[in-house]
Design a protein around this motif. Sequence first.
Motif, short mmCIF file in Angstrom:
data_model
loop_
_atom_site.label_atom_id
_atom_site.label_comp_id
_atom_site.label_asym_id
_atom_site.label_seq_id
_atom_site.Cartn_x
_atom_site.Cartn_y
_atom_site.Cartn_z
N UNK A 173 0.83 -1.21 0.00
CA UNK A 173 0.00 0.00 0.00
C UNK A 173 0.86 1.26 0.00
N UNK A 174 1.91 1.25 0.80
CA UNK A 174 2.78 2.42 0.91
C UNK A 174 3.44 2.75 -0.42
N UNK A 175 3.78 1.71 -1.17
CA UNK A 175 4.44 1.92 -2.45
C UNK A 175 3.46 2.30 -3.55
N UNK A 176 2.28 1.70 -3.53
CA UNK A 176 1.37 1.84 -4.66
C UNK A 176 0.43 3.04 -4.57
N UNK A 177 0.13 3.53 -3.35
CA UNK A 177 -0.87 4.58 -3.22
C UNK A 177 -0.46 5.93 -3.82
N UNK A 178 0.80 6.33 -3.76
CA UNK A 178 1.15 7.61 -4.41
C UNK A 178 0.85 7.63 -5.91
N UNK A 179 1.10 6.51 -6.60
CA UNK A 179 0.84 6.50 -8.04
C UNK A 179 -0.66 6.45 -8.32
N UNK A 180 -1.42 5.79 -7.44
CA UNK A 180 -2.88 5.77 -7.59
C UNK A 180 -3.43 7.19 -7.44
N UNK A 181 -2.98 7.88 -6.39
CA UNK A 181 -3.47 9.23 -6.13
C UNK A 181 -3.10 10.19 -7.25
N UNK A 182 -1.90 10.05 -7.79
CA UNK A 182 -1.47 10.93 -8.88
C UNK A 182 -2.25 10.63 -10.16
N UNK A 183 -2.55 9.37 -10.40
CA UNK A 183 -3.33 9.00 -11.58
C UNK A 183 -4.72 9.62 -11.52
N UNK A 184 -5.36 9.55 -10.35
CA UNK A 184 -6.68 10.17 -10.18
C UNK A 184 -6.59 11.68 -10.39
N UNK A 185 -5.54 12.26 -9.86
CA UNK A 185 -5.32 13.71 -10.03
C UNK A 185 -5.16 14.06 -11.51
N UNK A 186 -4.40 13.23 -12.23
CA UNK A 186 -4.20 13.47 -13.66
C UNK A 186 -5.52 13.38 -14.43
#
Length: 284
Positions: free
Chosen positions: A205-218
């Motif tokens: 979760x710690x590794x994957x959540x930043x990219x998930x959040x940035x994808x939603x932002x994009x």
Amino acid sequence: MSKNVGRNRVKISFIGAGKIGLSLGRYFVNKNLKVAGYFDTVKSLAERAATETESVVFQNYREIIDQSDIIFVTVPDGVINSVWENLLTHKIKDKLVVHTSGALSSQVFSGARDRNCKVMSIHPMMTFAGGDTEIEKMDKMPLTIEGDLEEFEDFLDKVPNNKFSISPDKKVNYHLAGVFASNLLISVIHRAIANIEKSGLETGKEIIFPIIEKTIENIKEKGTSRSITGPLERGDIDTILKHLEVQRGVEKKLYKAASLELLEILKDSDRDYSEIKKLLEEEE
């Protein structure tokens, strides 16, 4: 809404004290609306919801009808009809009855007009994994509505959420959108976390959540097509082959299906994705 209801503080009750019933009750109380009580075949659920909303537990349908102006039917879709049939055995003249199904319209309340009962559906586009959804999140949830809207105007005015009117025959597509945006998204994220763990790292979760959040932002800022990156977007078939080699079963089917959908989004691109498409469409 009837004149009698409009003059006084509206009393709202719930048939169904599960996650959505409890969450909406808490939300209405926060907005200074009067929650009168709950009825549920599982008494412990009704007791919990009543405690959290400082309301009462109803013992039967008669009590709900006598002590309510608006009755929210917050039960699974397959139970709504039976709840309605039970309500029809009582005098429901001038009552306002609502269900919160995303897929069903207010037309499930057949015969309401003959009983001088006003009905509608109100669906909150929000995920309720428990009855403790934060009020701040619920403040932002859109409400999709249809039915006898004019009769519910006073109530709707007291709920600050953005509201969107929908045609009854379009609700299934609308609900499908919510499923793609929430539950099916979970299946993809679950596979992402699983593959982090397969790589030997323990903090998926710690590794994957930043990219998930940035994808939603994009997506919010640029739209879906301009948010696609990675090996598929750049036409890196060798990396896609490596991905397919280490996948099996449902995960592999999910990867292929999602990748083909990305290609559909990229169909207007100048890049030639024909070889990748052919690879993804190959039968196992």
